[in-house]
Scaffold this motif. Structure first.
Motif, PDB file in Angstrom:
ATOM      1  N   LEU A 140    -116.896 -17.042  21.671  1.00 34.59           N
ATOM      2  CA  LEU A 140    -116.761 -15.244  21.972  1.00 34.59           C
ATOM      3  C   LEU A 140    -116.510 -15.053  20.838  1.00 34.59           C
ATOM      4  O   LEU A 140    -116.605 -13.358  19.805  1.00 34.59           O
ATOM      5  CB  LEU A 140    -115.226 -14.778  22.714  1.00 34.59           C
ATOM      6  N   GLU A 141    -116.089 -16.335  19.611  1.00 32.80           N
ATOM      7  CA  GLU A 141    -115.640 -15.741  18.390  1.00 32.80           C
ATOM      8  C   GLU A 141    -117.462 -15.059  17.965  1.00 32.80           C
ATOM      9  O   GLU A 141    -117.177 -14.716  16.602  1.00 32.80           O
ATOM     10  CB  GLU A 141    -115.497 -16.824  17.532  1.00 32.80           C
ATOM     11  N   GLN A 142    -118.204 -15.707  18.477  1.00 30.90           N
ATOM     12  CA  GLN A 142    -119.980 -15.857  17.670  1.00 30.90           C
ATOM     13  C   GLN A 142    -120.264 -14.490  18.503  1.00 30.90           C
ATOM     14  O   GLN A 142    -120.751 -13.294  17.401  1.00 30.90           O
ATOM     15  CB  GLN A 142    -120.790 -16.374  18.503  1.00 30.90           C
ATOM     16  N   LEU A 143    -119.408 -13.168  19.185  1.00 30.18           N
ATOM     17  CA  LEU A 143    -119.897 -11.831  19.199  1.00 30.18           C
ATOM     18  C   LEU A 143    -119.067 -10.920  18.423  1.00 30.18           C
ATOM     19  O   LEU A 143    -119.208  -9.975  18.024  1.00 30.18           O
ATOM     20  CB  LEU A 143    -118.901 -11.687  21.490  1.00 30.18           C
ATOM     21  N   SER A 144    -117.622 -12.053  17.821  1.00 31.50           N
ATOM     22  CA  SER A 144    -116.911 -10.853  17.022  1.00 31.50           C
ATOM     23  C   SER A 144    -117.629 -10.702  15.782  1.00 31.50           C
ATOM     24  O   SER A 144    -117.509  -9.987  15.021  1.00 31.50           O
ATOM     25  CB  SER A 144    -115.492 -11.507  16.933  1.00 31.50           C
ATOM     26  N   ASN A 145    -117.932 -12.053  15.365  1.00 27.40           N
ATOM     27  CA  ASN A 145    -119.012 -11.696  14.051  1.00 27.40           C
ATOM     28  C   ASN A 145    -120.431 -11.394  14.048  1.00 27.40           C
ATOM     29  O   ASN A 145    -120.449 -11.463  12.797  1.00 27.40           O
ATOM     30  CB  ASN A 145    -118.889 -13.765  13.519  1.00 27.40           C
ATOM     31  N   GLY A 146    -120.812 -11.272  14.889  1.00 25.45           N
ATOM     32  CA  GLY A 146    -121.983 -10.303  15.244  1.00 25.45           C
ATOM     33  C   GLY A 146    -123.188 -12.071  15.137  1.00 25.45           C
ATOM     34  O   GLY A 146    -123.819 -11.624  14.100  1.00 25.45           O
ATOM     35  N   PHE A 147    -123.087 -12.723  15.316  1.00 25.20           N
ATOM     36  CA  PHE A 147    -123.816 -14.143  14.757  1.00 25.20           C
ATOM     37  C   PHE A 147    -124.500 -14.114  13.494  1.00 25.20           C
ATOM     38  O   PHE A 147    -126.109 -13.913  13.686  1.00 25.20           O
ATOM     39  CB  PHE A 147    -124.938 -13.856  16.056  1.00 25.20           C
ATOM     40  N   PRO A 148    -123.601 -14.717  12.603  1.00 25.72           N
ATOM     41  CA  PRO A 148    -124.286 -14.505  11.404  1.00 25.72           C
ATOM     42  C   PRO A 148    -125.216 -15.754  11.236  1.00 25.72           C
ATOM     43  O   PRO A 148    -126.405 -15.256  10.049  1.00 25.72           O
ATOM     44  CB  PRO A 148    -122.583 -14.736  10.369  1.00 25.72           C
ATOM     45  N   ALA A 149    -125.526 -16.414  11.348  1.00 22.02           N
ATOM     46  CA  ALA A 149    -126.638 -17.691  11.713  1.00 22.02           C
ATOM     47  C   ALA A 149    -127.542 -16.880  11.989  1.00 22.02           C
ATOM     48  O   ALA A 149    -128.424 -17.082  11.068  1.00 22.02           O
ATOM     49  CB  ALA A 149    -125.924 -18.880  12.368  1.00 22.02           C
TER      50      ALA A 149
END
Length: 226
Positions: A205-214
């Motif tokens: 869920l944090e990846q969704l929130s952060n917009g997949f920065p990697a």
């Protein structure tokens, strides 16, 4: 001391019986696989009659869906209770960290790990109950953000569920690799295994929130190289 109302005792007895049925089914799945999960065997282990079993669940598949349903119901409940001023993904992450969620993860984790080898999962590798949860998530989001665009709400709901499914797939893969190195010994779930699953779900869920920065960084690098 006042005795509990009859209706309350009756409801507690029903909940205890329902839990005994679920526990018996998961135990049979863990020790004997799909073939061991007959209605008669489940009833025997749960200490009830076969008729009583079907008073609680229409099929064995419905019993297997129960742990996932309970987990999703609790997360949706917490999401619905969240502060309306919170961003939706923040509210979803907080719901995942809410009271009772880690405990409800344990039987779902057992089901996910043991059912993989028994053909009890849906085509995408997850219990079928995940597929029917989107309407509940949509309803919870609509309560949280009543003015949101309905199309965006559906996108968000499916994104959250998809992230959860991906976390379960990753967790199952990691534990399957561990089990394969035990020379045929069955992997017993520990508190650390459940904590890992909880961590993967939160990270998803944090990846969704952060917009997949990697991924975005990788894409930008690739674009520059073209």
């Amino acid at each position: 001391m006042n005795a509990e109302p009859t209706g309350t005792r009756r409801e507690m007895n029903k909940q205890a019986t329902r839990q005994a049925i679920v526990d018996a089914t998961l135990d049979l799945l863990r020790t004997g696989g799909r073939e061991a999960m007959t209605a008669t065997a489940i009833a025997d282990v749960a200490g009830i009659s076969r008729r009583t079993l079907f008073n609680y669940f229409p099929t064995v598949d419905a019993i297997l869906a129960e742990p996932v349903r309970r987990l999703l119901d609790r997360v949706v409940e917490l999401l619905g209770e969240s502060d309306a001023d919170l961003p939706l993904l923040t509210a979803a992450i907080q719901a995942l960290r809410g009271a009772g969620v880690p405990e409800l993860l344990a039987p779902v984790a057992q089901l996910s790990l043991n059912a993989q080898a028994c053909g009890l999962l849906s085509a995408d590798g997850q219990p079928n109950e995940w597929q029917s949860a989107s309407s509940d998530v949509v309803n919870a989001i609509e309560r949280h953000s009543p003015t949101a665009d309905p199309f965006e709400v559906r996108i968000f709901a499916h994104s959250v569920l998809g992230a959860g499914q991906a976390a379960f797939e990753e967790w199952t893969s990691r534990l399957s690799d561990l089990a394969s190195g035990r020379a045929g010994m069955q992997l017993e779930l520990t508190t650390a295994h459940i904590q890992l699953l909880h961590s993967l779900l939160t990270h998803a869920l944090e990846q969704l929130s952060n917009g997949f920065p990697a991924l975005l960084t990788s894409t930008e690098s690739t674009d520059k190289d073209l």
